[in-house]
Scaffold this motif. Structure first.
Motif, PDB file in Angstrom:
ATOM      1  N   THR A   1      -3.804  -4.504   3.674  1.00 38.66           N
ATOM      2  CA  THR A   1      -4.503  -4.781   2.087  1.00 38.66           C
ATOM      3  C   THR A   1      -4.184  -3.715   1.048  1.00 38.66           C
ATOM      4  N   PRO A   2      -4.065  -2.323   1.642  1.00 32.89           N
ATOM      5  CA  PRO A   2      -3.823  -1.368   1.249  1.00 32.89           C
ATOM      6  C   PRO A   2      -2.476  -0.787   0.395  1.00 32.89           C
ATOM      7  N   GLY A   3      -1.360  -1.853   1.203  1.00 30.67           N
ATOM      8  CA  GLY A   3      -0.911  -1.823   0.344  1.00 30.67           C
ATOM      9  C   GLY A   3      -0.093  -2.457  -1.308  1.00 30.67           C
ATOM     10  N   ILE A   4      -1.538  -3.666  -1.365  1.00 31.01           N
ATOM     11  CA  ILE A   4      -1.596  -4.434  -2.859  1.00 31.01           C
ATOM     12  C   ILE A   4      -2.881  -3.168  -3.843  1.00 31.01           C
ATOM     13  N   LEU A   5      -3.581  -2.230  -2.911  1.00 29.85           N
ATOM     14  CA  LEU A   5      -4.988  -1.830  -3.634  1.00 29.85           C
ATOM     15  C   LEU A   5      -4.387  -0.261  -4.336  1.00 29.85           C
ATOM     16  N   ILE A   6      -3.022   0.047  -3.476  1.00 25.65           N
ATOM     17  CA  ILE A   6      -2.306   1.665  -3.880  1.00 25.65           C
ATOM     18  C   ILE A   6      -2.825   1.698  -5.635  1.00 25.65           C
ATOM     19  N   VAL A   7      -2.246   1.122  -5.631  1.00 30.41           N
ATOM     20  CA  VAL A   7      -1.861   1.125  -7.787  1.00 30.41           C
ATOM     21  C   VAL A   7      -3.514   0.823  -8.480  1.00 30.41           C
ATOM     22  N   PRO A   8      -4.167  -0.313  -8.053  1.00 32.26           N
ATOM     23  CA  PRO A   8      -5.337  -0.944  -8.855  1.00 32.26           C
ATOM     24  C   PRO A   8      -6.090   0.261  -8.498  1.00 32.26           C
ATOM     25  N   LEU A   9      -6.330   1.555  -7.248  1.00 30.87           N
ATOM     26  CA  LEU A   9      -7.197   1.820  -7.192  1.00 30.87           C
ATOM     27  C   LEU A   9      -6.820   3.536  -8.148  1.00 30.87           C
ATOM     28  N   GLU A  10      -5.943   3.657  -7.900  1.00 34.79           N
ATOM     29  CA  GLU A  10      -5.009   5.074  -9.135  1.00 34.79           C
ATOM     30  C   GLU A  10      -5.800   4.230 -10.457  1.00 34.79           C
ATOM     31  N   GLU A  11      -5.158   3.044 -10.736  1.00 37.87           N
ATOM     32  CA  GLU A  11      -5.760   2.983 -11.910  1.00 37.87           C
ATOM     33  C   GLU A  11      -7.296   2.501 -12.467  1.00 37.87           C
TER      34      GLU A  11
ATOM     35  N   LEU B   1       6.900   4.590  12.134  1.00 31.40           N
ATOM     36  CA  LEU B   1       7.707   5.923   9.954  1.00 31.40           C
ATOM     37  C   LEU B   1       8.061   4.925   9.451  1.00 31.40           C
ATOM     38  N   SER B   2       9.478   3.848  10.146  1.00 33.71           N
ATOM     39  CA  SER B   2      10.221   2.899   9.926  1.00 33.71           C
ATOM     40  C   SER B   2       9.585   1.669   9.184  1.00 33.71           C
ATOM     41  N   THR B   3       8.048   1.273   9.711  1.00 29.55           N
ATOM     42  CA  THR B   3       7.802   0.063   8.648  1.00 29.55           C
ATOM     43  C   THR B   3       6.580  -0.130   8.160  1.00 29.55           C
ATOM     44  N   ASN B   4       5.911   0.155   9.764  1.00 28.04           N
ATOM     45  CA  ASN B   4       4.009   0.078   9.024  1.00 28.04           C
ATOM     46  C   ASN B   4       4.639   0.900   8.196  1.00 28.04           C
ATOM     47  N   GLY B   5       4.372   2.851   8.477  1.00 31.34           N
ATOM     48  CA  GLY B   5       4.158   3.716   7.789  1.00 31.34           C
ATOM     49  C   GLY B   5       4.842   3.672   6.139  1.00 31.34           C
ATOM     50  N   LEU B   6       6.550   3.314   6.105  1.00 32.06           N
ATOM     51  CA  LEU B   6       6.942   3.149   5.002  1.00 32.06           C
ATOM     52  C   LEU B   6       6.990   1.743   4.596  1.00 32.06           C
ATOM     53  N   ILE B   7       7.724   0.579   4.589  1.00 29.14           N
ATOM     54  CA  ILE B   7       7.919  -0.288   4.311  1.00 29.14           C
ATOM     55  C   ILE B   7       6.201  -0.759   3.984  1.00 29.14           C
ATOM     56  N   GLY B   8       5.302  -0.676   5.289  1.00 27.87           N
ATOM     57  CA  GLY B   8       4.292  -1.929   4.538  1.00 27.87           C
ATOM     58  C   GLY B   8       3.138  -1.161   3.081  1.00 27.87           C
ATOM     59  N   THR B   9       3.203   0.443   3.668  1.00 31.93           N
ATOM     60  CA  THR B   9       3.061   1.081   2.708  1.00 31.93           C
ATOM     61  C   THR B   9       2.969   1.395   0.814  1.00 31.93           C
ATOM     62  N   HIS B  10       4.814   1.267   1.043  1.00 33.66           N
ATOM     63  CA  HIS B  10       5.296   1.866  -0.056  1.00 33.66           C
ATOM     64  C   HIS B  10       6.356   0.906  -0.853  1.00 33.66           C
ATOM     65  N   PHE B  11       6.629  -0.444  -0.038  1.00 33.34           N
ATOM     66  CA  PHE B  11       7.333  -0.940  -0.549  1.00 33.34           C
ATOM     67  C   PHE B  11       6.720  -1.826  -1.920  1.00 33.34           C
TER      68      PHE B  11
END
Length: 427
Positions: free
Chosen positions: A34-44, A252-262
């Motif tokens: 869910t956080p990957g979807i919410l990052i930009v909406p929460l910023e806005e 680092l290379s899965t959940n943290g990077l792709i999962g959060t920032h893709f």
């Protein structure tokens, strides 16, 4: 016919347990995605900086990992079922209440601490414990199924959540996750069992009663004692450190990077959020195939060489990702397919190597190795956001992740193939 029907009924309990565990891990994966979807909406909507949004997510990932060894000890002491119920209630409460948050510390409390704790109790450690307790044969394949739950959750929930955010508000997403977690509480409470002996069965494929499913923590040992004993056993072994460091890089290379920032990275180059979520979900399809195949390979081939190729190929793909991101056609699609097949393929061989080395204590020891995985994920989740705030793009973050994978590829080949299991003697 009656004998055949009896045999089928007697074997069905194993797959009921697998199905419930899979659903629990799937819902937990949906919450974590869910956080990957919410990052930009929460910023806005709330005006928060990206580093401020990702800080609670880093705490979440740290707790998700650090809970692992204690979760394994809790499951040994009190049983799997009550721990699953408690964890799902935390997920339901944490996500539901977060719809009312207005300050950054609210997100730190709810998504960092409450959801992080609930997710930590339903991490990959749960799958490892269930596989070890309920199966003597096909463990690699079962771990592959449980590991694929993360990709399946991503496949189901990401497009749905992105659609909900685009048509409604971000609060609707957290209500969906809260209700789903609550419904699953009822299924776990009604159908889950702690171990095969609770229903008069042996582990799948076992022909004798001696097994790790009947080796609970000693009655005079507390949860912390069992967890720290597992850590003490692990740190004395070179294999533990090699597995922990390589799994740090995996997180680092899965959940943290792709999962959060893709998804934010795609939005930065003009790809709409719904489409970005869809591409991440497609990656999940290939992840399922790659993880199941990895479980099958793990039962047959040397796990060290599997990890060598997994980390090496993942590292190359991440280093090329910033260049593929600007190309919406062939190279970007190639990355999605290639990386998806490799996403969490590392889990089955890592679990196998841990089981080979630590035997009956592998559940708790793997919990600490999993903690390392999530420390790596937290590093990339917050570090990626910090590097983005400093440089305005993700190129350096992906380059460093790729180099780390290549280093991990060289480390895992130094793991000794198989040793006799070690037993912890409690004082």
């Amino acid at each position: 016919m009656n004998e055949i029907e009896t045999k089928q009924k007697s074997s069905s309990i194993y797959w009921i347990i697998v199905a419930i565990t899979f659903l629990t891990l799937l819902i937990s994966a949906g919450v974590r995605s869910t956080p990957g979807i919410l990052i930009v909406p929460l910023e806005e909507s709330l005006g928060w900086e990206r580093s401020a949004v990702t800080f609670p997510l880093a705490i979440n990932l740290i707790l998700y990992g650090l809970c692992g060894p204690f979760a394994a000890a809790l499951m040994e002491r009190y049983g799997v079922k009550p721990i699953m119920v408690f964890a799902l209630l935390l997920l339901s409460i944490g996500t539901g209440v977060s719809s009312f948050m207005t300050a950054e510390w609210h997100m730190t409390l709810l998504w960092g601490l409450v959801v992080g704790l609930g997710a930590g109790l339903t991490s990959s450690v749960l799958g490892a414990v269930i596989a070890n307790k309920w199966f003597k044969e096909r463990r690699g394949f079962i771990v592959g199924i449980f590991t694929a739950s993360g990709a399946t959750g991503q496949l189901i929930f990401l497009p749905l959540f992105a659609k909900i955010v685009s048509e409604y508000q971000w609060q609707a997403v957290v209500w969906v996750t809260s209700i789903a977690s609550l419904v699953l509480v009822l299924l776990v409470f009604g159908f889950m069992r702690n171990k095969p002996s609770d229903v008069g069965r042996l582990p799948y494929g076992a022909d004798e009663t001696v097994g790790i499913e009947d080796s609970p923590a000693p009655a005079n040992s507390g949860i912390f004692t069992v967890a720290w004993a597992g850590l003490k056993l692990g740190v004395r072994s070179k294999e533990f450190w090699l597995l922990a460091i390589s799994f740090f890089v995996c997180g680092l290379s899965t959940n943290g990077l792709i999962g959060t920032h893709f998804i934010p990275a795609c939005i930065d180059v003009g790809i709409p959020e719904v489409r970005a979520a869809g591409m991440l979900a497609v990656m999940g399809i290939f992840d399922i195939a790659g993880t199941l195949a990895s479980g099958w390979f793990t039962d047959r081939w040397d796990s060290r060489w599997l990890l060598f190729w997994y980390y090496g190929l993942r590292g190359l793909s991440l280093m090329l990702f910033p260049f593929a991101l600007g190309d919406s056609n062939f190279y970007f699609i190639l990355f999605i397919v290639f990386y998806g097949l490799d996403w969490v393929a590392t889990v089955p061989p890592t679990v196998r190597l841990c089981n080979d080395k630590f035997g009956k204590q592998s559940g708790v020891v793997f919990g600490w190795i999993w903690a390392s995985h999530q420390l790596g994920a937290a590093t990339a989740a917050y570090g990626g956001g910090l590097l983005y705030s400093l440089f305005g793009d993700y190129e350096l973050a992906f380059l460093l992740a790729g180099i780390s994978c290549l280093v991990a590829s060289g480390l895992v080949i130094n793991i000794r193939k198989r040793t006799n299991s070690v037993v912890v003697h409690q004082a």
